[in-house]
Design a protein around this motif. Structure first.
Motif, short mmCIF file in Angstrom:
data_model
loop_
_atom_site.label_atom_id
_atom_site.label_comp_id
_atom_site.label_asym_id
_atom_site.label_seq_id
_atom_site.Cartn_x
_atom_site.Cartn_y
_atom_site.Cartn_z
N ILE A 233 72.99 18.38 18.77
CA ILE A 233 72.55 17.00 18.58
C ILE A 233 71.45 16.87 19.83
CG2 ILE A 233 73.40 14.73 19.27
CD1 ILE A 233 74.71 15.41 16.60
N GLU A 234 71.86 17.35 21.07
CA GLU A 234 70.73 17.08 21.93
C GLU A 234 69.27 17.66 21.65
OE1 GLU A 234 71.72 18.22 26.04
OE2 GLU A 234 69.57 17.37 26.75
N PHE A 235 69.41 18.82 21.11
CA PHE A 235 68.37 19.73 20.57
C PHE A 235 67.40 18.61 19.54
CE2 PHE A 235 66.67 22.16 16.73
CZ PHE A 235 65.71 22.81 17.46
N LEU A 236 68.22 18.04 18.49
CA LEU A 236 67.56 16.99 17.75
C LEU A 236 67.13 15.74 18.31
CD1 LEU A 236 69.94 17.45 14.58
CD2 LEU A 236 67.95 18.52 15.09
N ILE A 237 67.83 15.04 19.37
CA ILE A 237 67.33 14.03 19.76
C ILE A 237 66.04 14.22 20.71
CG2 ILE A 237 67.87 11.90 21.51
CD1 ILE A 237 70.88 12.22 20.62
N ARG A 238 65.96 15.43 21.48
CA ARG A 238 64.99 15.61 22.30
C ARG A 238 63.82 15.82 21.35
NH1 ARG A 238 66.30 14.70 27.73
NH2 ARG A 238 67.92 15.29 28.38
N GLY A 239 63.94 16.58 20.26
CA GLY A 239 62.75 16.64 19.35
C GLY A 239 62.14 15.12 18.93
N GLY B 87 58.72 13.37 18.98
CA GLY B 87 57.73 12.95 17.94
C GLY B 87 58.11 14.11 16.64
N GLU B 88 59.17 15.04 16.78
CA GLU B 88 59.40 15.89 15.68
C GLU B 88 60.46 15.21 14.93
OE1 GLU B 88 60.13 19.87 17.32
OE2 GLU B 88 58.18 20.18 17.82
N ASN B 89 60.20 15.29 13.77
CA ASN B 89 61.55 14.72 12.55
C ASN B 89 62.57 15.85 12.63
OD1 ASN B 89 59.63 12.76 11.91
ND2 ASN B 89 59.09 13.41 9.77
N SER B 90 63.53 14.99 12.83
CA SER B 90 64.78 16.08 13.07
C SER B 90 65.93 15.66 12.17
CB SER B 90 65.32 15.77 14.43
OG SER B 90 64.34 16.39 15.62
N ASP C 82 68.11 6.89 21.51
CA ASP C 82 67.44 5.66 21.25
C ASP C 82 67.84 5.62 19.89
OD1 ASP C 82 65.75 3.76 20.54
OD2 ASP C 82 64.16 4.48 21.73
N GLU C 83 68.57 4.30 19.35
CA GLU C 83 68.91 4.10 17.95
C GLU C 83 67.62 4.12 16.99
OE1 GLU C 83 71.54 0.72 17.70
OE2 GLU C 83 73.11 1.57 18.71
N ARG C 84 66.53 3.62 17.65
CA ARG C 84 65.38 3.28 16.79
C ARG C 84 64.93 4.61 16.24
NH1 ARG C 84 61.31 0.29 21.36
NH2 ARG C 84 62.79 1.90 22.42
N LEU C 85 65.58 5.83 16.67
CA LEU C 85 65.10 7.19 16.32
C LEU C 85 65.52 7.23 14.50
CD1 LEU C 85 65.85 9.50 19.11
CD2 LEU C 85 63.58 8.80 18.38
N THR C 86 67.03 6.59 14.56
CA THR C 86 67.48 6.83 13.34
C THR C 86 67.01 5.86 12.26
OG1 THR C 86 69.42 5.75 14.08
CG2 THR C 86 69.51 7.83 14.04
N LYS C 87 66.64 4.71 12.94
CA LYS C 87 66.21 3.57 11.96
C LYS C 87 64.53 4.08 11.47
CE LYS C 87 68.83 0.07 13.99
NZ LYS C 87 69.06 -0.70 15.37
N GLN C 88 64.06 4.71 12.52
CA GLN C 88 62.49 5.17 12.08
C GLN C 88 62.54 6.44 11.14
OE1 GLN C 88 60.99 5.31 15.95
NE2 GLN C 88 60.60 3.41 16.23
N GLY C 89 63.78 7.03 11.06
CA GLY C 89 63.78 8.13 10.18
C GLY C 89 63.35 9.41 11.12
N LYS C 90 63.21 9.27 12.17
CA LYS C 90 62.62 10.40 13.00
C LYS C 90 64.20 11.31 13.25
CE LYS C 90 59.24 11.06 14.51
NZ LYS C 90 58.11 11.73 14.04
N LEU C 91 65.11 10.75 13.40
CA LEU C 91 66.41 11.42 13.49
C LEU C 91 67.19 11.15 12.26
CD1 LEU C 91 68.39 13.33 15.22
CD2 LEU C 91 68.90 11.30 16.29
N GLN C 92 67.46 12.08 11.23
CA GLN C 92 68.17 11.72 9.92
C GLN C 92 69.59 12.57 9.95
OE1 GLN C 92 65.74 11.85 6.41
NE2 GLN C 92 63.87 12.08 7.95
N PHE C 93 70.66 12.01 9.20
CA PHE C 93 71.83 12.89 9.06
C PHE C 93 72.07 12.86 7.88
CE2 PHE C 93 71.82 11.12 13.55
CZ PHE C 93 72.53 12.25 14.26
N ILE C 94 72.57 13.95 7.16
CA ILE C 94 72.96 14.11 5.80
C ILE C 94 74.27 14.80 5.56
CG2 ILE C 94 72.53 15.26 3.57
CD1 ILE C 94 69.34 15.03 4.18
#
Lengths: 255, 191
Positions: A50-56, A60-63, A86-98
């Motif tokens: 999770i940290e790897f994805l959030i840091r990415g 600016g890397e889509n994760s 930062d919750e905005r990461l999920t709202k902006q689609g930079k961090l996605q969960f499937i």
């Protein structure tokens, strides 16, 4: 012929953002590598991923996090509340969960034992999402659960090779979580995963005189020189922290 | 009753050292709280340092209670408490106290110090190790030397001060050798 050190210099890195791991790997994971994060329960695999994805995503890397074992809502409830999230990461689609079980349903994969075509369909579907969403970092948690449904070693090999090759070609760096028991030899349930992966990072528990320490060790990483020493791990709200395992004391059992 | 001379002596001697110094502080038991006061109230406050106090001797709550009596503000003081857990202490935990399960978990001490320092980037720090004598009760010399060597060098590279307490009454030859190996200076409190 270029020497090993020049290779290290020339290979683009995916800087994990976990300082100690980047230090161990001399700058990060070589871009496009497929890395097995292998360990028994409670050793910090998911937190590292999770940290790897959030840091990415912050960089600016889509994760993308593909969850097999637990629904995203439950996962996010239990994960460490990282200060830097930062919750905005999920709202902006930079961090996605499937949730992968939902993908199985959509693809009509309802059998416990996936056949060859379904295995290929699953790999191709993941690759398509990576391409469509321009994903640069991917976590599959866990590859062990996926392999349980594939069962056959040849099909597992085909799935992992196809996935790894395609993701690498797209410049996507992937972490595949491998669940093992602390008593297991090797780094994966089926033995195939560790052979195909470009890297293997092992998390574990080390008992020393009654104390239980969380540990991390990079066993293999293609495309870079790296430390192979064992480190002690702490999961904190500031992220994953590591220090070298002290060697002066007597060690009762390995981990 | 506080000894003004000890408090001033500690503060003055620390202030005369360059940044990133690693100091062995050799003191007697009766100078204990005066030494703490000199370091925290005089030296650290004057230099505006973030303090990480690693206690392996007495529970953090006991030291915090003493600091409250002395009216020393806790805003920039953090405890890494390695003794309360093994004492099964029922005392309430101060929000500035982080627990390490046992003084044998030396790596976890390093990790908690790192955690506190990361929480306060850009601020210079003073890390106090209280004390080498109690650490030596729980750890063998080899692993303790290795721990001190790594911790002190890491803190030095960050520009932090390190102060290692050594109670003169409980010093052994091995402890003295260890202190010489890792510290830049030794401050011996007289009296």
């Amino acid at each position: 012929m270029p020497n090993k050190e020049r290779d290290d210099d020339e290979r683009e890195r995916c800087v994990t953002g976990i300082d100690a791991i980047d230090h161990i790997l001399n700058g990060g994971i070589p871009r496009g590598n497929t890395v097995l994060i292998s360990g028994s329960v409670g050793t910090g695999k998911t937190s590292i991923c999770i940290e790897f994805l959030i840091r990415g995503a912050l960089d600016g890397e889509n994760s993308l996090y593909l969850s097999v074992t637990e629904p995203t809502e439950k996962l996010l409830e239990n994960v460490i509340p990282f200060d830097f999230f930062d919750e905005r990461l999920t709202k902006q689609g930079k961090l996605q969960f499937i949730d992968l079980p939902k993908t199985y349903e959509k693809l009509g994969i309802d059998k416990e034992d996936m056949d060859f075509d379904q295995t290929r369909l699953l790999a191709d579907t993941i690759v398509q999402v990576v391409e469509d969403q321009k994903i640069r970092r991917l976590v599959l948690d866990s590859v062990t659960s996926v392999c349980y449904r594939i069962k056959d070693q040849e099909r597992i090999r085909d799935f992992l090779l196809r996935l790894g090759t395609e993701l690498s070609a797209k410049g996507c760096t992937s972490l595949l979580v491998s669940e093992i028991r602390s008593s297991d030899e090797g780094y994966s349930q089926w033995g195939v995963e560790e052979a195909i992966a470009d890297g293997v990072i092992v998390t574990g528990n080390l008992e020393r005189r009654g104390d239980l320490l969380r540990t991390l060790q990079v066993v293999k990483m293609r495309g870079t020189t790296h430390s192979r020493a064992k480190y002690v791990l702490d999961l904190t709200t500031s992220g994953v922290l590591l220090v070298p395992l002290l060697k002066g004391g007597s060690v009762a059992t390995g981990g | 009753m506080a000894s003004v001379s000890v408090i001033a002596d500690v503060a003055d001697k620390l202030a005369s050292l360059p940044d990133s110094s690693a100091v062995a502080m050799r003191l007697k038991s009766e100078q204990y709280f005066d030494t703490i006061q000199g370091m925290l109230d005089r030296f650290a406050r004057k230099k505006d340092l973030e303090v990480v106090y690693v206690t392996t001797t007495i529970p953090s709550q006991s030291i915090i209670s003493a600091l409250e009596v002395l009216e020393i503000p806790m805003d920039h003081i953090w405890f890494v408490d390695c003794i309360s857990q093994i004492m099964m202490s029922q005392e309430k935990r101060h929000p500035h106290a982080i627990i390490v399960e046992s003084p044998t978990m030396l790596e976890n001490i390093m990790l908690k110090v790192e955690f506190v320092l990361r929480k306060h980037p850009g601020r210079n720090a003073l890390v106090i190790l209280d004390s080498i004598n109690s650490l030596a009760i729980h750890n063998n010399t080899k692993i303790l030397s290795e721990f001190l060597h790594i911790l002190v060098n890491n803190l030095r590279s960050r520009g932090a001060y390190t102060v290692i307490f050594s109670m003169q009454e409980y010093e052994t030859e091995e402890i003295r050798n260890m202190l010489v190996l890792v510290s830049d200076e030794t401050i011996e409190l007289g009296g």
